[in-house]
Motif scaffolding. Structure first.
Motif, PDB file in Angstrom:
ATOM      1  N   ALA A  70       0.855  -1.189   0.000  1.00  0.00           N
ATOM      2  CA  ALA A  70       0.000   0.000   0.000  1.00  0.00           C
ATOM      3  C   ALA A  70       0.886   1.232   0.000  1.00  0.00           C
ATOM      4  O   ALA A  70       2.057   1.177   0.384  1.00  0.00           O
ATOM      5  N   ARG A  71       0.328   2.355  -0.434  1.00  0.00           N
ATOM      6  CA  ARG A  71       1.116   3.593  -0.439  1.00  0.00           C
ATOM      7  C   ARG A  71       1.549   3.971   0.977  1.00  0.00           C
ATOM      8  O   ARG A  71       2.618   4.560   1.174  1.00  0.00           O
ATOM      9  N   HIS A  72       0.699   3.641   1.954  1.00  0.00           N
ATOM     10  CA  HIS A  72       1.018   3.897   3.358  1.00  0.00           C
ATOM     11  C   HIS A  72       0.680   2.641   4.154  1.00  0.00           C
ATOM     12  O   HIS A  72      -0.437   2.145   4.084  1.00  0.00           O
ATOM     13  N   MET A  73       1.646   2.142   4.904  1.00  0.00           N
ATOM     14  CA  MET A  73       1.451   0.938   5.702  1.00  0.00           C
ATOM     15  C   MET A  73       2.033   1.183   7.095  1.00  0.00           C
ATOM     16  O   MET A  73       3.185   1.567   7.234  1.00  0.00           O
ATOM     17  N   THR A  95      -9.328  -0.437   5.462  1.00  0.00           N
ATOM     18  CA  THR A  95      -8.047   0.259   5.494  1.00  0.00           C
ATOM     19  C   THR A  95      -7.390   0.175   6.872  1.00  0.00           C
ATOM     20  O   THR A  95      -6.194   0.408   6.995  1.00  0.00           O
ATOM     21  N   ALA A  96      -8.170  -0.164   7.896  1.00  0.00           N
ATOM     22  CA  ALA A  96      -7.630  -0.430   9.232  1.00  0.00           C
ATOM     23  C   ALA A  96      -8.189  -1.766   9.704  1.00  0.00           C
ATOM     24  O   ALA A  96      -9.403  -1.984   9.677  1.00  0.00           O
ATOM     25  N   PRO A 114      -3.804   3.734   0.309  1.00  0.00           N
ATOM     26  CA  PRO A 114      -4.479   2.920  -0.699  1.00  0.00           C
ATOM     27  C   PRO A 114      -3.549   1.854  -1.267  1.00  0.00           C
ATOM     28  O   PRO A 114      -2.325   2.002  -1.216  1.00  0.00           O
ATOM     29  N   ARG A 115      -4.142   0.793  -1.794  1.00  0.00           N
ATOM     30  CA  ARG A 115      -3.342  -0.313  -2.326  1.00  0.00           C
ATOM     31  C   ARG A 115      -2.481   0.160  -3.488  1.00  0.00           C
ATOM     32  O   ARG A 115      -2.884   1.025  -4.271  1.00  0.00           O
ATOM     33  N   MET A 116      -1.298  -0.443  -3.585  1.00  0.00           N
ATOM     34  CA  MET A 116      -0.332  -0.054  -4.600  1.00  0.00           C
ATOM     35  C   MET A 116       0.101  -1.292  -5.381  1.00  0.00           C
ATOM     36  O   MET A 116       0.701  -2.208  -4.815  1.00  0.00           O
ATOM     37  N   PRO A 117      -0.221  -1.371  -6.673  1.00  0.00           N
ATOM     38  CA  PRO A 117       0.149  -2.560  -7.448  1.00  0.00           C
ATOM     39  C   PRO A 117       1.665  -2.717  -7.516  1.00  0.00           C
ATOM     40  O   PRO A 117       2.403  -1.732  -7.638  1.00  0.00           O
ATOM     41  N   ALA A 118       2.112  -3.965  -7.445  1.00  0.00           N
ATOM     42  CA  ALA A 118       3.541  -4.259  -7.544  1.00  0.00           C
ATOM     43  C   ALA A 118       3.706  -5.725  -7.919  1.00  0.00           C
ATOM     44  O   ALA A 118       3.009  -6.585  -7.364  1.00  0.00           O
ATOM     45  N   PRO A 119       4.625  -6.044  -8.825  1.00  0.00           N
ATOM     46  CA  PRO A 119       4.881  -7.442  -9.169  1.00  0.00           C
ATOM     47  C   PRO A 119       5.379  -8.226  -7.958  1.00  0.00           C
ATOM     48  O   PRO A 119       5.954  -7.642  -7.022  1.00  0.00           O
ATOM     49  N   ARG A 171       5.381   6.751  -4.992  1.00  0.00           N
ATOM     50  CA  ARG A 171       4.842   6.214  -6.244  1.00  0.00           C
ATOM     51  C   ARG A 171       5.039   4.713  -6.250  1.00  0.00           C
ATOM     52  O   ARG A 171       5.810   4.172  -5.447  1.00  0.00           O
ATOM     53  N   PRO A 172       4.375   3.997  -7.165  1.00  0.00           N
ATOM     54  CA  PRO A 172       4.589   2.556  -7.257  1.00  0.00           C
ATOM     55  C   PRO A 172       6.032   2.216  -7.623  1.00  0.00           C
ATOM     56  O   PRO A 172       6.699   2.959  -8.337  1.00  0.00           O
TER      57      PRO A 172
END
Length: 244
Positions: A70-73, A95-96, A114-119, A171-172
């Motif tokens: 996620a962008r913030h974790m 989100t919590a 928010p969720r952040m796409p990543a391989p 950013r992703p």
């Protein structure tokens, strides 16, 4: 979850097991992750430790495996997780949310979004880079802070555990990152110390985020160079025995 060669699932498969709808970590698995992946030789993660605690780094890694990035974790630890405690990971978290045992006792509070796409390879790279910082915690980062404040933990019963950790991305990611230490800080209150370590997250040498880890040091007493020197010597011997 898919298990490709270069993924969180492949990395973590040896370090937990699934029982019905729960995740369980044995003392052997938790200790193996701490030493082999995180480079963390804290005695509290020894298989035969009376107060054995599943590494917070492993719980962080399992959260990434289950939910991605996620962008913030932010993870807040709410208790020491003992070996073989079945944990429930929410199937559709908000989100919590919390990671709790079968009886509903919370062990980790999670803020995620928010969720952040990543391989998968990037997710694994984040795990490996982040947990490797634990290999620096003691004596590299923590001992100088303790000396500067002239305090130390009980050398016979050292207790240093996670309070919280967080990551934030601008950013992703497109490639596995590296981390660079930016600052360390220790706040002392009576017999408790709160140590915080801040890092920049780098991709190809460019800062793309920030992260930190906060540790609790319990049972503080007056600093002794001789006692701390003996603790450091024992710890370095443990590292050497592990081939580090």
């Amino acid at each position: 979850m898919t298990s490709t060669e270069d993924s969180p699932a492949a990395l973590l498969a040896p370090y937990y097991r699934c029982e019905q709808d729960t995740v369980v970590v044995s003392a052997q698995q938790g200790s193996g992750f701490a030493k082999d992946i995180a480079g963390d030789h804290n005695p509290i993660h020894d298989v035969d430790a009376p107060r054995f605690c599943v590494p917070g780094d492993l719980l962080f890694a399992l959260i990434v495996e289950h939910y991605g990035l996620a962008r913030h974790m932010t993870l807040t630890f709410r208790g020491m997780l003992r070996a073989d405690t079945p944990l429930r990971f929410p199937t559709a978290p908000e989100t919590a949310f919390s990671i709790a045992d079968a009886a509903g006792r919370d062990y980790v509070g999670v803020e995620f979004g928010p969720r952040m796409p990543a391989p998968p390879a990037v997710q694994r790279g984040v795990i490996e880079a982040y947990v490797a910082c634990s290999g620096q915690t003691f004596p590299d980062l923590l001992q100088p802070l303790l000396e500067a404040h002239q305090v130390m933990f009980n050398p016979d019963r050292p207790l240093v555990v996670y309070d919280s950790m967080a990551l934030a991305f601008d950013r992703p990611l497109t490639a596995p990152p590296s981390l660079s230490l930016t600052q360390t800080h220790l706040e002392v209150s009576g017999k408790r110390g709160d140590a915080r370590f801040d890092f920049d997250i780098l991709e190809d040498g460019q800062q793309i985020g920030r992260c930190w880890k906060k540790m609790v040091v319990s049972g503080l007493r007056a600093y002794s160079s001789a006692d701390m020197g003996a603790v450091v010597q024992r710890y370095q011997a443990r590292r050497a025995a592990a081939g580090v």
